[in-house]
Design a protein around this motif. Structure first.
Motif, mmCIF file in Angstrom:
data_model
loop_
_atom_site.group_PDB
_atom_site.id
_atom_site.type_symbol
_atom_site.label_atom_id
_atom_site.label_comp_id
_atom_site.label_asym_id
_atom_site.label_seq_id
_atom_site.Cartn_x
_atom_site.Cartn_y
_atom_site.Cartn_z
ATOM 1 N N ASN A 191 0.958 -1.243 -0.198
ATOM 2 C CA ASN A 191 0.126 0.073 0.090
ATOM 3 C C ASN A 191 1.213 1.257 0.177
ATOM 4 O O ASN A 191 1.725 1.614 0.938
ATOM 5 C CB ASN A 191 -1.066 0.009 1.173
ATOM 6 N N PRO A 192 0.872 1.872 -1.053
ATOM 7 C CA PRO A 192 1.904 3.012 -1.123
ATOM 8 C C PRO A 192 1.708 4.041 0.032
ATOM 9 O O PRO A 192 2.743 4.690 0.213
ATOM 10 C CB PRO A 192 1.688 3.849 -2.535
ATOM 11 N N ARG A 193 0.340 4.270 0.602
ATOM 12 C CA ARG A 193 0.121 5.316 1.404
ATOM 13 C C ARG A 193 0.877 4.700 2.878
ATOM 14 O O ARG A 193 1.676 5.716 3.664
ATOM 15 C CB ARG A 193 -1.179 5.491 1.728
ATOM 16 N N THR A 194 0.634 3.634 3.226
ATOM 17 C CA THR A 194 1.024 2.971 4.677
ATOM 18 C C THR A 194 2.460 2.346 4.339
ATOM 19 O O THR A 194 3.006 2.203 5.453
ATOM 20 C CB THR A 194 -0.120 2.017 4.920
ATOM 21 N N GLN A 195 2.892 2.093 3.369
ATOM 22 C CA GLN A 195 4.268 1.448 3.241
ATOM 23 C C GLN A 195 4.060 0.049 3.748
ATOM 24 O O GLN A 195 5.149 -0.508 4.377
ATOM 25 C CB GLN A 195 5.275 2.114 3.665
ATOM 26 N N LYS A 196 2.997 -0.511 3.862
ATOM 27 C CA LYS A 196 2.790 -1.771 4.234
ATOM 28 C C LYS A 196 2.201 -2.693 3.396
ATOM 29 O O LYS A 196 1.356 -2.431 2.572
ATOM 30 C CB LYS A 196 1.793 -1.806 5.652
ATOM 31 N N TYR A 197 2.462 -4.187 3.532
ATOM 32 C CA TYR A 197 1.802 -4.795 2.420
ATOM 33 C C TYR A 197 0.417 -5.481 2.945
ATOM 34 O O TYR A 197 0.383 -5.685 4.010
ATOM 35 C CB TYR A 197 2.669 -6.216 2.441
ATOM 36 N N GLU A 198 -0.193 -5.568 1.896
ATOM 37 C CA GLU A 198 -1.757 -5.940 2.433
ATOM 38 C C GLU A 198 -2.123 -6.633 1.531
ATOM 39 O O GLU A 198 -2.056 -6.945 0.099
ATOM 40 C CB GLU A 198 -2.492 -4.616 2.204
ATOM 41 N N LYS A 199 -3.262 -7.873 1.766
ATOM 42 C CA LYS A 199 -3.594 -8.909 1.163
ATOM 43 C C LYS A 199 -4.440 -8.374 -0.107
ATOM 44 O O LYS A 199 -5.186 -7.362 -0.139
ATOM 45 C CB LYS A 199 -4.653 -9.769 1.866
ATOM 46 N N ALA A 200 -3.950 -8.487 -1.363
ATOM 47 C CA ALA A 200 -4.643 -8.221 -2.592
ATOM 48 C C ALA A 200 -6.097 -9.162 -2.780
ATOM 49 O O ALA A 200 -6.271 -9.919 -2.216
ATOM 50 C CB ALA A 200 -4.100 -8.327 -3.956
ATOM 51 N N ASP A 201 -7.019 -8.355 -3.558
ATOM 52 C CA ASP A 201 -8.202 -8.857 -3.831
ATOM 53 C C ASP A 201 -7.989 -10.340 -4.393
ATOM 54 O O ASP A 201 -7.186 -10.580 -5.306
ATOM 55 C CB ASP A 201 -8.740 -7.933 -4.864
ATOM 56 N N ASP A 202 -8.858 -11.161 -3.927
ATOM 57 C CA ASP A 202 -8.969 -12.783 -4.096
ATOM 58 C C ASP A 202 -9.238 -13.079 -5.735
ATOM 59 O O ASP A 202 -8.901 -13.990 -6.161
ATOM 60 C CB ASP A 202 -9.548 -13.613 -3.086
ATOM 61 N N ARG A 203 -9.788 -11.860 -6.259
ATOM 62 C CA ARG A 203 -10.161 -11.972 -7.583
ATOM 63 C C ARG A 203 -8.794 -12.283 -8.569
ATOM 64 O O ARG A 203 -8.982 -12.772 -9.630
ATOM 65 C CB ARG A 203 -10.983 -10.718 -7.970
ATOM 66 N N TRP A 204 -7.703 -11.627 -8.006
ATOM 67 C CA TRP A 204 -6.555 -11.619 -8.876
ATOM 68 C C TRP A 204 -5.907 -12.680 -8.963
ATOM 69 O O TRP A 204 -5.329 -13.199 -7.713
ATOM 70 C CB TRP A 204 -5.669 -10.551 -8.474
ATOM 71 N N ALA A 205 -5.849 -13.708 -10.079
ATOM 72 C CA ALA A 205 -5.359 -15.016 -10.047
ATOM 73 C C ALA A 205 -3.678 -14.772 -10.409
ATOM 74 O O ALA A 205 -2.950 -15.672 -10.330
ATOM 75 C CB ALA A 205 -5.749 -15.747 -11.051
ATOM 76 N N TRP A 206 -3.327 -13.781 -10.872
ATOM 77 C CA TRP A 206 -2.141 -13.213 -11.346
ATOM 78 C C TRP A 206 -1.610 -11.849 -11.251
ATOM 79 O O TRP A 206 -2.683 -11.048 -11.620
ATOM 80 C CB TRP A 206 -1.660 -13.802 -12.848
ATOM 81 N N VAL A 207 -0.798 -11.364 -10.642
ATOM 82 C CA VAL A 207 -0.351 -9.859 -10.428
ATOM 83 C C VAL A 207 1.077 -9.787 -11.012
ATOM 84 O O VAL A 207 1.902 -10.319 -10.528
ATOM 85 C CB VAL A 207 -0.516 -9.468 -9.015
ATOM 86 N N ALA A 208 1.319 -8.784 -11.666
ATOM 87 C CA ALA A 208 2.830 -8.578 -12.014
ATOM 88 C C ALA A 208 2.753 -6.871 -11.971
ATOM 89 O O ALA A 208 2.076 -6.050 -12.500
ATOM 90 C CB ALA A 208 2.983 -8.836 -13.514
ATOM 91 N N VAL A 209 3.620 -6.413 -10.988
ATOM 92 C CA VAL A 209 3.757 -5.106 -10.772
ATOM 93 C C VAL A 209 4.794 -4.411 -11.747
ATOM 94 O O VAL A 209 5.742 -4.995 -12.008
ATOM 95 C CB VAL A 209 4.235 -4.770 -9.165
ATOM 96 N N ALA A 210 4.265 -3.067 -12.249
ATOM 97 C CA ALA A 210 5.216 -2.456 -13.372
ATOM 98 C C ALA A 210 6.341 -1.711 -12.628
ATOM 99 O O ALA A 210 6.353 -1.636 -11.307
ATOM 100 C CB ALA A 210 4.487 -1.533 -14.117
ATOM 101 N N PRO A 211 7.684 -1.613 -13.191
ATOM 102 C CA PRO A 211 8.641 -0.861 -12.580
ATOM 103 C C PRO A 211 8.108 0.422 -12.232
ATOM 104 O O PRO A 211 7.203 1.391 -13.058
ATOM 105 C CB PRO A 211 9.370 -0.505 -13.924
ATOM 106 N N GLY A 212 8.532 1.102 -11.136
ATOM 107 C CA GLY A 212 7.889 2.291 -10.597
ATOM 108 C C GLY A 212 7.055 1.968 -9.447
ATOM 109 O O GLY A 212 6.496 2.858 -8.789
ATOM 110 N N MET A 213 6.475 0.864 -9.371
ATOM 111 C CA MET A 213 5.378 0.403 -8.502
ATOM 112 C C MET A 213 4.378 1.158 -8.229
ATOM 113 O O MET A 213 3.758 1.413 -7.133
ATOM 114 C CB MET A 213 6.116 0.425 -7.021
ATOM 115 N N ARG A 214 3.588 1.805 -9.363
ATOM 116 C CA ARG A 214 2.443 2.633 -9.246
ATOM 117 C C ARG A 214 1.554 1.707 -9.843
ATOM 118 O O ARG A 214 0.104 1.768 -9.831
ATOM 119 C CB ARG A 214 2.671 3.821 -10.029
ATOM 120 N N THR A 215 1.850 0.891 -10.914
ATOM 121 C CA THR A 215 0.503 0.021 -11.750
ATOM 122 C C THR A 215 0.861 -1.470 -11.555
ATOM 123 O O THR A 215 2.000 -1.787 -11.706
ATOM 124 C CB THR A 215 0.619 0.383 -13.129
ATOM 125 N N ALA A 216 -0.020 -2.260 -11.696
ATOM 126 C CA ALA A 216 0.080 -3.778 -11.960
ATOM 127 C C ALA A 216 -0.763 -4.192 -12.799
ATOM 128 O O ALA A 216 -1.778 -3.670 -12.984
ATOM 129 C CB ALA A 216 -0.161 -4.385 -10.496
#
Lengths: 407, 184
Positions: A125-150
């Motif tokens: 979570n870019p605001r809290t700088q903590k890791y949070e469980k992502a939506d279970d809908r996502w079967a695959w996630v790839a985060v883009a360089p810059g860490m703003r978009t996946a």
């Protein structure tokens, strides 16, 4: 009744109740053996047959341009470590690379006898700088360089459409629908394009085949790949690439996933292959037009480690063991240094690597199953722990796998 | 491993893994995940020596047993498997065979891996003491004493077993017991 007779009957009853072994155990074993030989990070548990994408993207830097050498913004700490966290809670980073999230998986046994490997993701979570469980809908996630978009795929794979997720808002800002369903996406090193590997069936599903062995079997359904322009959503031409007979021999980690990855400079694509003719890991290379081609200069000697070529192109991370890993001269393939880690994931800068390593203390061969995220420096024996020894998130079968990208 | 060896390995695993996993589950005291780990590790070892193994099943079984004892050595301070709930004590009128087996199962899970391994080899695999000694790399006397102590430990863990008759191994403990090799 005698006590020994009761012991005998109890053991026989308990044994008789056991369901069969997990699907394609032989494939998993062969894959685990390959990993032990190559990465020395064992898949001791069936669970650790992890095939989670380590979305490592290291943009090529022009080392002749002094203005671009130091990628660290003023005031940003160089190393953000949490060596007390076995399952990360707070942001981890070193040099130019940050851990955008991590993934863990479960084997879901289906009523029809199939087994599906299902991933879950935890994202920063870019605001809290903590890791949070992502939506279970996502079967695959790839985060883009810059860490703003996946880039995300939803539901059971392969997915019909690719979503671009804004990590700050949690909203999908664009849906892209290629003609062929995809089961993997990976960002190009410059973060502008995505390669989507297309499959006709879920490569993470082991299928029960009536009339054959009781264990569900892997199947091979890769159809090819497409490249997507992230800004416009344009989908390039479909490049057909079914799995070759060689790729069907074993199938990494017991499932039939063999995805396309980008070269260091984003000009070619490769499929990772295991144990070639000389027992070494190698890569099959393709042009953007889909033709087989030679390895790019600098990546001819690349093996398993996703870190590959250093940002300045002068060093190449090669296959290692728990004893340590060689750093090669990319032009000659000759070893020029060693680092005290077992699997190199990403270059933090031109001289430092984020890697997995057992420890604390030297690897003994007994604890190679447990590794932690570390920062190592070429030419030094020093290891800086970034996390504690990795543990499995509660309810999951394997330890978490880091997703690293430039921050 | 060449393609032919891989084929033979796959056939072996397909044909024998169910039976091997059953043994592994008994060795781990019913912990299915630990059993899968144990079996996969043993199979990985077997795959690494596949061309040199004459009897794959015997080899894998030996690795299973010895790995299990190795774990015990590594994890000495936590040698007892924790059970979430104490075993239910059957009432006097329900103490049938099924109830006793449930009590026994819970008690077996609380033995040390080494104690359990010896009992699995003696009473599930039906191996003579000399064979068990060969597999575990110890003396016949150690097998005998471990069996004796394991059965005594089961009785201590489950008082419901008090009415059962003694096993032959309990009736005639060996005199050549080495100084406490397995602590209850």
């Amino acid at each position: 009744m005698n006590v020994d007779r009761l012991v005998r009957e109890t053991l026989q009853e308990q044994a008789a109740e056991q369901p069969g072994p997990p699907g394609d155990l032989a494939g998993r074993v062969l894959a685990a053996r390959r990993r032990r030989r190559t990465r020395a990070v064992t898949g001791a548990a069936l669970a650790t047959a992890a095939l989670v994408a380590a979305a490592v993207a290291v943009p090529a830097l022009d080392s002749s341009d002094p203005g671009r050498r130091d990628v660290r913004p003023a005031g940003r700490p160089d190393v953000v470590a949490h060596p007390d966290q076995a399952v990360p809670r707070d942001f981890v980073a070193a040099g130019r690379v940050g851990m955008a999230g991590y993934a863990a998986f479960r084997d879901m046994r289906q009523r029809n006898g199939d087994e599906v490997l299902v991933r879950s993701y935890w994202l920063l979570n870019p605001r809290t700088q903590k890791y949070e469980k992502a939506d279970d809908r996502w079967a695959w996630v790839a985060v883009a360089p810059g860490m703003r978009t996946a880039a995300v795929l939803e539901g059971e794979l392969p997915a019909r459409r690719i979503g671009l997720l804004d990590l700050a808002s949690g909203e999908v800002t664009r849906w892209i629908t290629p003609a062929h369903p995809a089961a993997a996406v990976e960002w190009s090193p410059d973060g502008k394009r995505l390669v989507a590997t297309t499959y006709s069936k879920n490569p993470d599903r082991l299928v029960k085949v009536p009339g054959t062995s009781p264990a569900p079997q892997q199947h091979f359904s890769r159809t090819g790949w497409v490249v997507v322009d992230a800004a416009s959503g344009d989908v390039g031409p479909f490049r057909e690439l079914p799995q070759t007979p060689g790729e069907k021999d074993g199938g990494y980690a017991g499932v039939a996933r063999q995805d396309l990855h980008w070269s260091h400079d984003g000009s070619r694509l490769y499929v990772q292959q295991y144990e070639g003719p000389r027992g070494r890991n190698y890569r099959d290379w393709y042009t953007m037009a889909g033709d087989r081609t030679a390895a790019p200069e600098g990546e001819r000697h690349a093996g398993w480690p996703r870190a590959g070529l250093s940002p300045d192109g002068k060093l190449l991370a090669a296959d290692g063991t728990t004893e340590g890993s060689p750093i090669l001269d990319p032009r000659t393939g000759k070893q020029i240094a060693r680092v005290p880690s077992s699997e190199q994931l990403a270059w933090a800068d031109s001289n430092r690597l984020i890697a997995l390593s057992c420890g604390p203390g030297p690897c003994t061969g007994k604890n190679e199953q447990r590794t932690r995220l570390v920062l190592v420096t070429v030419g030094s024996d020093r290891t800086v722990p970034l996390t504690a020894l990795r543990e499995r998130p509660k309810g999951y079968k394997g330890v978490w796998s880091p997703m690293l990208t430039t921050r | 491993m060449d393609a032919e060896s891989q084929k033979r390995f796959r056939e072996f695993v397909e044909g024998r893994s169910a039976a091997l996993l059953r043994t592994a589950v008994l060795l781990t005291g019913g912990d299915r995940h630990a059993a899968e780990d144990l079996l996969q590790n043993a199979l990985v070892k077997a795959a690494g020596r596949w061309s040199r193994i004459e009897d794959p099943e015997a080899y894998v079984r030996q690795v299973l047993y010895r790995q299990q004892i190795g774990r015990w050595r590594l994890k000495w301070p936590r040698r007892e498997v924790a059970v979430a709930e104490p075993p239910e004590r059957p009432g006097a009128d329900t103490a049938g065979g099924a109830d006793l087996r449930m009590v026994m199962r819970a008690a077996l899970a609380r033995l040390t891996p080494r104690q359990r391994t010896v009992l699995v080899l003696r009473y599930f695999e039906d191996l003579p003491e000399a064979d068990v000694a060969g597999i575990l790399g110890c003396t016949v006397g150690t097998v005998r004493s471990t069996t004796h102590r394991s059965l005594a430990r089961l009785r201590a863990l489950a008082p419901e077993l008090a009415d059962l008759g003694p096993a032959a191994a309990e009736a005639a403990p060996s005199r050549d017991i080495p100084p406490v090799e397995v602590r209850p």
